[in-house]
Write an enzyme that holds these catalytic residues in place. Structure first.
Site, short mmCIF file in Angstrom:
data_model
loop_
_atom_site.label_atom_id
_atom_site.label_comp_id
_atom_site.label_asym_id
_atom_site.label_seq_id
_atom_site.Cartn_x
_atom_site.Cartn_y
_atom_site.Cartn_z
N PRO A 2 0.80 -1.22 0.00
CA PRO A 2 0.00 0.00 0.00
C PRO A 2 0.84 1.29 0.00
O PRO A 2 1.65 1.51 0.88
CB PRO A 2 -0.81 -0.12 1.29
CG PRO A 2 -0.90 -1.58 1.54
CD PRO A 2 0.39 -2.14 1.06
N GLU A 3 0.63 2.10 -1.01
CA GLU A 3 1.14 3.46 -1.05
C GLU A 3 -0.10 4.36 -1.08
O GLU A 3 -1.19 3.89 -0.81
CB GLU A 3 2.03 3.67 -2.28
CG GLU A 3 3.20 2.67 -2.32
CD GLU A 3 4.10 2.82 -3.53
OE1 GLU A 3 4.21 3.94 -4.06
OE2 GLU A 3 4.71 1.83 -3.94
N LYS A 60 0.42 7.54 4.01
CA LYS A 60 0.01 6.15 3.83
C LYS A 60 -0.81 5.65 5.01
O LYS A 60 -1.01 4.44 5.17
CB LYS A 60 1.25 5.26 3.66
CG LYS A 60 2.10 5.60 2.45
CD LYS A 60 3.33 4.71 2.39
CE LYS A 60 4.32 5.22 1.37
NZ LYS A 60 5.60 4.46 1.42
N ARG A 295 16.76 -0.32 -2.26
CA ARG A 295 15.46 -0.62 -2.87
C ARG A 295 15.66 -1.03 -4.31
O ARG A 295 16.45 -0.43 -5.04
CB ARG A 295 14.53 0.61 -2.89
CG ARG A 295 14.65 1.54 -1.73
CD ARG A 295 14.24 0.89 -0.51
NE ARG A 295 13.01 0.15 -0.71
CZ ARG A 295 12.29 -0.27 0.29
NH1 ARG A 295 12.68 -0.01 1.51
NH2 ARG A 295 11.20 -0.93 0.07
#
Length: 309
Positions: A2-3, A60, A295
């Site tokens: 979820p963003e 978020k 990342r």
DNA sequence: CGTCGAGCCTGAAGGC
DNA sequence: TGCCTTCAGGCTCGAC
């Protein structure tokens, strides 16, 4: 994961399902760490007897604002402060309260009948009057479901909302020019801009044709305008598509079918994210994957020219 | 100030 | 087929 668009989807689902007006009558904590340091008893005491007034997104986080405790309960408890818990003021029954939910990797919320069969991945369940339940579903157990008296306690540190009208090119330019950081980790820093994660950052940088390792100070005003527009575009597109779901597993932002809800459909709109080896939709060059600030990072080596080191 | 690594977790994917 | 290892991913904290 979820963003911002996925959290917007969660909030939309809850509102559509009729969460506002629900009265919390009790609950169960099935995974202690999901509620942070607080004891289950204190946690349930603080939410029980309150009514859900509003549900919204900040960064978020899902924020669920609660009324003061019901008048019947206040008369019973007489509005007396519950005291100080580890030096933290826990408020009185007459104070409103706020639940802040951070889904982290795999968290979602859903509202359903208490009779709906559980998945085994529910970590916190609040029972609502009328036979309904608000369930925090989180296979990875990274998410947090916290209560506070101060409505801003868990979102105070967050930076600008990228979909708010005050997220102008000038504001973004100010953020960029005062630090000497690579653009990708800077965009993902929630203290500066609230809501961007790995997927939408890669997509926005590709859209704006900016290499993820460029120093923020090297980005000129023309590029800043492109970047702001790209961030707004990829987020709005994500929201319009109900969020992004990747893969087929339990961490893919999909809920079990029985719970209903919006089916995320943005994955087909991704240009670079997890498309390593596929052609760039703009120029046909093969998409590359590198690691930036630990990342996975996806970009087009032709559209997004690397910085000269 | 900025970067890096560890830790929190578990399903999925890859190796054999 | 099945066991075993590795990896991903948001965020926080500590080290440099």
């Amino acid at each position: 994961m979820p963003e911002l668009p996925e959290v917007t989807t969660i909030v939309t689902e809850l509102i559509d399902a009729g969460i506002v007006g629900g009265r919390i009558t009790g609950g169960t904590v099935l995974w202690k760490r999901s509620i942070g340091d607080e004891s289950e008893r204190d946690f349930l005491t603080r939410v029980t007897g309150r009514t859900i007034l509003e549900t919204r997104r900040r960064g978020k986080n899902v924020l669920i604002h609660l009324s003061p405790r019901d008048s019947s309960e206040i008369s019973r408890c007489d509005g007396v402060p519950r005291g100080v818990d580890d030096g933290r003021h826990t408020g009185t029954d007459a104070d409103p309260a706020t639940i802040s939910v951070h889904p982290r990797m795999s968290g979602r919320l859903y509202l359903c009948s208490a009779a709906t069969v559980r998945t085994g991945y529910e970590r916190v369940i609040l029972t609502l009057a009328g036979g309904r339940e608000l369930r925090f579903y989180d296979p990875r157990k990274f998410g947090r479901f916290l209560v506070s008296i101060d409505p801003d306690e868990h979102v105070r540190h967050l930076g600008v909302e990228p979909l708010a009208t005050d997220f102008t090119p000038e504001v973004l330019h100010e953020i960029l020019r005062h630090r000497q950081r690579r653009i990708k980790p800077l965009l993902m820093d929630q203290h500066l801009i609230a809501g961007l994660g790995n997927i939408y950052t890669d997509e926005a940088l590709w859209t704006a044709r900016i290499h993820p390792e460029r120093r923020s100070t090297s980005i000129d005003m023309e590029e800043t305008v492109r970047l702001r527009d790209a961030i707004v575009h990829v987020l709005q597109q994500g929201i319009a598509n109900g969020g992004t779901s990747l893969g087929t597993g339990k961490s893919n932002f999909l809920l079990p079918e029985a719970t209903g809800g919006i089916v995320p459909n943005n994955q087909g709109c991704l240009s670079v994210f997890q498309r390593t080896g596929s052609p760039c939709p703009r120029c046909g060059t093969v998409i590359m994957r590198i690691v930036v600030a630990q990342r996975a990072t996806h970009f087009c080596p032709r559209c997004q020219v690397p910085p000269i080191v």
